[in-house]
Design an enzyme around this catalytic site. Structure first.
Site, mmCIF file in Angstrom:
data_model
loop_
_atom_site.group_PDB
_atom_site.id
_atom_site.type_symbol
_atom_site.label_atom_id
_atom_site.label_comp_id
_atom_site.label_asym_id
_atom_site.label_seq_id
_atom_site.Cartn_x
_atom_site.Cartn_y
_atom_site.Cartn_z
ATOM 1 N N SER A 175 0.832 -1.200 0.000
ATOM 2 C CA SER A 175 0.000 0.000 0.000
ATOM 3 C C SER A 175 0.865 1.248 0.000
ATOM 4 C CB SER A 175 -0.898 0.007 1.247
ATOM 5 O OG SER A 175 -1.505 1.266 1.444
ATOM 6 N N TYR A 188 -1.837 -1.135 10.403
ATOM 7 C CA TYR A 188 -2.023 -1.482 8.996
ATOM 8 C C TYR A 188 -0.812 -1.057 8.168
ATOM 9 C CZ TYR A 188 -4.008 -1.245 4.253
ATOM 10 O OH TYR A 188 -4.236 -1.376 2.899
#
Length: 285
Positions: A175, A188
């Site tokens: 990401s 995350y």
């Protein structure tokens, strides 16, 4: 300015069928061909969002595909329908990627369905849970996020690897948060940073003896079920507003990165690398 209507889902990883507007994840404009003819693939988190678009794109290029998903049976069935319509064979396996025993069982079932060989493994399943105050982040949440996002990649890759011949490809979903951070998604973002290290290290580990390429894709703000199932209505409505293109990306706009990295002809000189479909954010990494 709102990019989509305010909305929220109270369950993760969320359902694409409940989103407004529906994401573009069916690769309707992808012409298809034979780049992956005769190839076989496993995609975790393949029921919706980026995973769905990748699965359908692979099928349009000639591959048979097994998707792993959690509880989103309606989304998975729709993805399978499109895989078959694209000319591929498809199979879905439901379970928790954070459970190493499930990873082993799923790998065995997938390998049997695919005829004993896996040419492409896409590690894509993930979850995220915002927390405004890091001092209050739940320990159980941190453990859960790491199990799903990075440990699941270890376990599934380890289980599938013995069935991957020379010339195979592994593609990991990281990401943009791995590179620019996120104050609300510390756990995350940390897992996504670990995935970058996992990708680079595994690429070195698997090339000399196995000639398996390992690469990654680091999407920016993409309109997937993970967004309304993670954030409140206001934050969801503005998703994508912080990038130069000033909009969220669609799964169909990210999937071509995976198709390129899966293609043994077009990406033959690529391993240990990460592609960045993120709407214009420069990450220098």
């Amino acid at each position: 300015m709102a990019k989509q209507p305010p909305q929220h889902q109270d369950h993760q990883p969320g359902s694409e069928a409940e989103m407004t507007p529906r994401p573009r994840s069916f690769m309707e404009d992808w012409p298809g061909g034979d780049a992956l003819a005769g190839k076989t693939a496993i995609i975790s988190g393949g029921d919706s969002g980026i995973g769905r678009a990748v699965a359908i794109g692979f099928a349009k290029e000639g591959a048979d595909v097994v998707i792993l998903h959690k509880e989103e049976h309606e989304d998975a069935a729709e993805t399978l329908r499109h895989i078959v319509e694209a000319g591929g064979r498809g199979h879905a396996i439901a379970g928790d990627i954070g459970d190493p025993q499930f990873c082993a069982r799923a790998a065995a079932e997938a390998v049997e369905f695919l005829g004993g060989r896996v040419d492409i493994l896409v590690n894509n399943a993930a979850e995220q849970h915002p927390c405004d105050d890091f001092a209050e982040i739940p320990i159980g949440q941190v453990d859960r996020t790491f199990r799903t996002n990075i440990l699941g990649m270890f376990w599934l890759t380890k289980a599938v690897l013995p069935h991957m011949p020379k010339g195979s490809a592994i593609i990991n979903s990281t990401s943009v948060t791995a590179y620019k951070g996120s104050p609300q998604l510390v756990d995350y973002a940390s897992t996504k940073g670990a995935i970058v290290g996992f990708t680079r290290s595994l690429a070195l580990a698997l090339w000399e003896d196995r000639q398996i390429r390992v690469n990654g894709v680091a999407p920016g703000p993409i309109w997937t079920p993970l967004i309304p199932s993670s954030f409140g209505e206001e934050r969801t409505s503005k998703h994508g507003s912080g990038v130069p293109m000033d909009r969220p990306g669609q799964p169909d706009e990210v999937a071509p990165c995976y198709l390129f990295l899966a293609d043994p002809l077009r990406s033959s000189y690529m391993t240990g690398q990460v592609l960045h479909p993120n709407g214009g954010t420069v990450v220098n990494g």
